[in-house]
Design a protein around this motif. Structure first.
Motif, PDB file in Angstrom:
ATOM      1  N   LEU A  43     -19.967  16.809  -6.087  1.00 22.43           N
ATOM      2  CA  LEU A  43     -19.525  16.062  -6.223  1.00 22.43           C
ATOM      3  C   LEU A  43     -19.996  16.319  -7.920  1.00 22.43           C
ATOM      4  CD1 LEU A  43     -17.623  13.800  -6.762  1.00 22.43           C
ATOM      5  CD2 LEU A  43     -18.974  12.524  -4.915  1.00 22.43           C
ATOM      6  N   ALA A  44     -21.723  16.031  -8.001  1.00 19.88           N
ATOM      7  CA  ALA A  44     -22.700  15.695  -8.696  1.00 19.88           C
ATOM      8  C   ALA A  44     -21.726  16.741  -9.771  1.00 19.88           C
ATOM      9  CB  ALA A  44     -23.616  15.821  -8.592  1.00 19.88           C
ATOM     10  N   SER A  45     -21.940  18.143  -9.993  1.00 19.10           N
ATOM     11  CA  SER A  45     -21.466  18.371 -11.024  1.00 19.10           C
ATOM     12  C   SER A  45     -19.686  18.300 -11.301  1.00 19.10           C
ATOM     13  CB  SER A  45     -21.216  20.701 -10.177  1.00 19.10           C
ATOM     14  OG  SER A  45     -21.144  21.267 -10.935  1.00 19.10           O
ATOM     15  N   GLY A  46     -18.883  17.911 -10.040  1.00 13.77           N
ATOM     16  CA  GLY A  46     -17.765  17.567 -10.817  1.00 13.77           C
ATOM     17  C   GLY A  46     -17.119  16.733 -12.048  1.00 13.77           C
ATOM     18  N   LEU A  47     -18.437  15.733 -11.770  1.00  9.61           N
ATOM     19  CA  LEU A  47     -18.642  14.462 -12.777  1.00  9.61           C
ATOM     20  C   LEU A  47     -18.679  15.148 -13.974  1.00  9.61           C
ATOM     21  CD1 LEU A  47     -19.497  11.506  -9.831  1.00  9.61           C
ATOM     22  CD2 LEU A  47     -17.238  12.078 -11.237  1.00  9.61           C
ATOM     23  N   GLY A  48     -20.229  15.969 -13.884  1.00 10.77           N
ATOM     24  CA  GLY A  48     -20.970  16.122 -14.779  1.00 10.77           C
ATOM     25  C   GLY A  48     -19.850  16.957 -16.000  1.00 10.77           C
ATOM     26  N   CYS A  49     -18.993  17.651 -15.609  1.00  9.95           N
ATOM     27  CA  CYS A  49     -17.945  18.717 -16.242  1.00  9.95           C
ATOM     28  C   CYS A  49     -17.388  17.853 -16.774  1.00  9.95           C
ATOM     29  CB  CYS A  49     -17.331  19.380 -14.896  1.00  9.95           C
ATOM     30  SG  CYS A  49     -16.177  20.667 -16.099  1.00  9.95           S
ATOM     31  N   ALA A  75     -24.069   9.174 -15.467  1.00 15.70           N
ATOM     32  CA  ALA A  75     -24.731   8.577 -14.659  1.00 15.70           C
ATOM     33  C   ALA A  75     -25.208   8.870 -13.199  1.00 15.70           C
ATOM     34  CB  ALA A  75     -25.211   7.072 -15.360  1.00 15.70           C
ATOM     35  N   LEU A  76     -23.779   8.509 -12.822  1.00 18.62           N
ATOM     36  CA  LEU A  76     -23.236   8.982 -11.794  1.00 18.62           C
ATOM     37  C   LEU A  76     -23.703  10.625 -10.827  1.00 18.62           C
ATOM     38  CD1 LEU A  76     -22.640   7.976  -9.260  1.00 18.62           C
ATOM     39  CD2 LEU A  76     -19.688   7.745  -9.796  1.00 18.62           C
ATOM     40  N   SER A  77     -23.300  11.111 -11.980  1.00 20.54           N
ATOM     41  CA  SER A  77     -23.481  12.618 -11.380  1.00 20.54           C
ATOM     42  C   SER A  77     -25.163  12.650 -11.460  1.00 20.54           C
ATOM     43  CB  SER A  77     -23.239  13.622 -12.382  1.00 20.54           C
ATOM     44  OG  SER A  77     -23.382  14.385 -12.735  1.00 20.54           O
ATOM     45  N   LEU A  78     -25.785  12.303 -12.236  1.00 23.81           N
ATOM     46  CA  LEU A  78     -27.352  12.695 -12.189  1.00 23.81           C
ATOM     47  C   LEU A  78     -27.914  11.883 -10.546  1.00 23.81           C
ATOM     48  CD1 LEU A  78     -28.653  12.650 -15.163  1.00 23.81           C
ATOM     49  CD2 LEU A  78     -28.224  14.574 -13.831  1.00 23.81           C
ATOM     50  N   GLY A  79     -26.944  10.537 -10.451  1.00 26.52           N
ATOM     51  CA  GLY A  79     -27.768   9.847  -9.572  1.00 26.52           C
ATOM     52  C   GLY A  79     -27.493  10.162  -7.929  1.00 26.52           C
ATOM     53  N   VAL A 100     -25.714   2.960  -9.055  1.00 24.97           N
ATOM     54  CA  VAL A 100     -26.133   1.167  -9.865  1.00 24.97           C
ATOM     55  C   VAL A 100     -26.247   1.575 -11.147  1.00 24.97           C
ATOM     56  CG1 VAL A 100     -28.682   2.150  -9.403  1.00 24.97           C
ATOM     57  CG2 VAL A 100     -27.642  -0.392  -9.470  1.00 24.97           C
ATOM     58  N   GLY A 101     -27.001   3.208 -11.747  1.00 21.27           N
ATOM     59  CA  GLY A 101     -27.066   3.137 -13.458  1.00 21.27           C
ATOM     60  C   GLY A 101     -25.525   3.521 -13.899  1.00 21.27           C
ATOM     61  N   ALA A 102     -24.546   3.728 -12.869  1.00 16.32           N
ATOM     62  CA  ALA A 102     -23.287   4.483 -13.764  1.00 16.32           C
ATOM     63  C   ALA A 102     -22.780   2.330 -13.854  1.00 16.32           C
ATOM     64  CB  ALA A 102     -22.184   4.598 -12.738  1.00 16.32           C
ATOM     65  N   LEU A 103     -23.024   1.693 -12.957  1.00 15.30           N
ATOM     66  CA  LEU A 103     -22.476   0.439 -12.961  1.00 15.30           C
ATOM     67  C   LEU A 103     -22.899  -0.571 -13.522  1.00 15.30           C
ATOM     68  CD1 LEU A 103     -22.427  -0.036  -8.994  1.00 15.30           C
ATOM     69  CD2 LEU A 103     -20.547   0.056 -11.502  1.00 15.30           C
ATOM     70  N   LEU A 104     -24.340  -0.655 -14.002  1.00 17.80           N
ATOM     71  CA  LEU A 104     -25.026  -0.979 -15.124  1.00 17.80           C
ATOM     72  C   LEU A 104     -24.787  -0.797 -16.352  1.00 17.80           C
ATOM     73  CD1 LEU A 104     -27.355  -3.081 -15.950  1.00 17.80           C
ATOM     74  CD2 LEU A 104     -29.221  -0.977 -15.899  1.00 17.80           C
ATOM     75  N   TRP A 105     -24.211   0.902 -16.630  1.00 15.63           N
ATOM     76  CA  TRP A 105     -24.046   1.292 -18.262  1.00 15.63           C
ATOM     77  C   TRP A 105     -22.428   0.458 -18.343  1.00 15.63           C
ATOM     78  CZ3 TRP A 105     -24.571   2.734 -22.939  1.00 15.63           C
ATOM     79  CH2 TRP A 105     -24.315   3.781 -22.962  1.00 15.63           C
ATOM     80  N   TRP A 106     -21.899   0.210 -17.182  1.00  8.66           N
ATOM     81  CA  TRP A 106     -20.216   0.251 -17.998  1.00  8.66           C
ATOM     82  C   TRP A 106     -20.311  -1.384 -18.396  1.00  8.66           C
ATOM     83  CZ3 TRP A 106     -18.932   3.168 -12.694  1.00  8.66           C
ATOM     84  CH2 TRP A 106     -18.334   4.568 -13.304  1.00  8.66           C
ATOM     85  N   VAL A 107     -21.378  -1.969 -17.212  1.00  8.11           N
ATOM     86  CA  VAL A 107     -21.647  -3.405 -17.565  1.00  8.11           C
ATOM     87  C   VAL A 107     -21.888  -4.058 -18.787  1.00  8.11           C
ATOM     88  CG1 VAL A 107     -22.336  -5.695 -17.158  1.00  8.11           C
ATOM     89  CG2 VAL A 107     -21.018  -3.859 -15.279  1.00  8.11           C
TER      90      VAL A 107
END
Length: 380
Positions: A43-49, A75-79, A100-107
């Motif tokens: 999932l992390a690799s797919g999101l990064g792609c 951010a979600l990928s690295l998390g 939480v990093g992705a959510l923070l970035w989107w907000v």
């Protein structure tokens, strides 16, 4: 050289390499769909792609989608990579911490102050991505205490380099140049950073897979060195380690244990009870030994303990204590009243330097101890 350091080309390379890693992980996951580690890495690799692909389409997509949504996926990928490393080390994944990093970035991207400032966006996303990579490096490094795998050091360096690359983007954007100084223009530091990160992404994923292979090899090796019943070192392990201890230590004493009348225990109470006797005996003895002593099961009911920096007199005192501890073992669930043990003692000397000689001397002493015990019982 200029075409080589062309950001869109590097982004395509990045997407392609990440896609290949995703496909490899997908094939591995298909064979082991019960693996949470592979699921999270896939999932992390797919999101990064997907995230990198959206950056390629930055000029054709709205900025809020390509940058806002796309970098959130990064951010979600690295998390997820961080939490996958935690899963590898035996911890339960915390999906909130991963997201939480992705959510923070989107907000934050909804705020005009952030949305309208490229430098502000760079500083924030660099801090988020750098922090996740740093947390991954920390997780890999602290895991070495419980499981010292050879590639942990390399994996820690790779995650640390990714963290350094991301965190350095903030001061570079502030004091040197924004990542995108003008439409269709790219800062040199950003192009070089993207190129290095392309290689680091694949290498960090591979490092986790290599760690998994090293773990499997370590488990297999440990299994081959331990007695499956008592979980003590087996004879082969004992011989290898004992020879090293004999070369390094002076004096060295050896205790050779033999549980008395063990065949009668098996005959009268069953082999399951015999196994339980061996397990309880090994636990009781192991608790009384010092950390640097080598205790192993070397035969059916035979055990050995090598004690560095101990003389035969010291070992005799220890043997008497262990004999008493063994006699105190009770089996209230059966009619077996008591278990006793005979112990032979030997010491490294000029005439007995090797392990075979020590074992032979201890075996002779053990035989004499059993003979005296048999004669005493006959007299009584």
């Amino acid at each position: 050289m200029e075409s080589f350091l062309h950001l869109p080309t590097i982004m395509v390379m990045h997407t392609g390499s990440t896609l290949i890693a995703t496909l490899i992980l997908g094939l591995m996951w298909f064979r082991r769909r019960d693996s949470l580690l592979l699921t999270m890495l896939l999932l992390a690799s797919g999101l990064g792609c997907v995230s990198t692909f959206l950056q390629i389409l930055r000029g054709w997509l709205p900025l809020g989608f390509a940058s806002g949504f796309g970098l959130g996926l990064a951010a979600l990928s690295l998390g997820l990579v961080w939490q996958a490393q935690a899963v590898f080390d035996g911890h339960r994944p915390n999906y909130f911490h991963a997201s939480v990093g992705a959510l923070l970035w989107w907000v934050l991207n909804l705020l005009p102050l952030v949305h309208e400032s490229q430098i502000m966006r760079t500083v924030i996303i660099a801090a988020i991505l750098g922090t996740y990579s740093m947390l991954s490096a920390r997780q890999v490094w602290i895991g070495r205490i419980a499981e010292p795998l050879p590639t942990r050091g390399l994996a820690t360096v790779l995650h640390s380099l990714r963290s350094l690359m991301w965190l350095s983007a903030a001061p570079l954007a502030v004091f040197v140049s924004p990542a995108y100084p003008a439409p269709n223009e790219f800062a040199g530091w950003f192009v070089l950073s993207s190129l290095v990160n392309t290689f680091l992404v694949v290498l960090t994923i591979l490092s986790v897979l290599i760690l998994a292979m090293e773990r499997a090899e370590r488990i297999h090796r440990l299994a081959s060195e331990l007695d499956p019943l008592t979980n003590l070192p087996n004879r082969r392990n004992f011989v290898t380690r004992a020879e090293t201890m004999l070369r390094r230590s002076e004096p060295v004493a050896l205790l050779l244990f033999d549980i008395d009348h063990f065949k009668a225990v098996n005959d009268n109470h069953g082999h399951a009870m015999g196994d339980e006797v061996l397990r309880r005996f090994s636990r009781v003895i192991e608790q009384k030994l010092e950390a640097d002593w080598l205790f192993a099961r070397i035969g059916g009911e035979e055990f050995a303990c090598l004690m560095p920096c101990k003389t035969a007199s010291d070992a005799a005192v220890v043997a008497d204590l262990l004999r008493t501890e063994t006699s105190a073992i009770r089996f209230p669930e059966t009619s077996l009243r008591q278990v006793t043990v005979s112990i032979g003692v030997s010491e490294k000397s000029q005439t007995a330097v090797g392990l075979d000689q020590l074992l032979a001397m201890a075996d002779a002493a053990l035989y004499r101890a059993k003979s005296r015990w048999t004669q005493l019982r006959a007299f009584l």
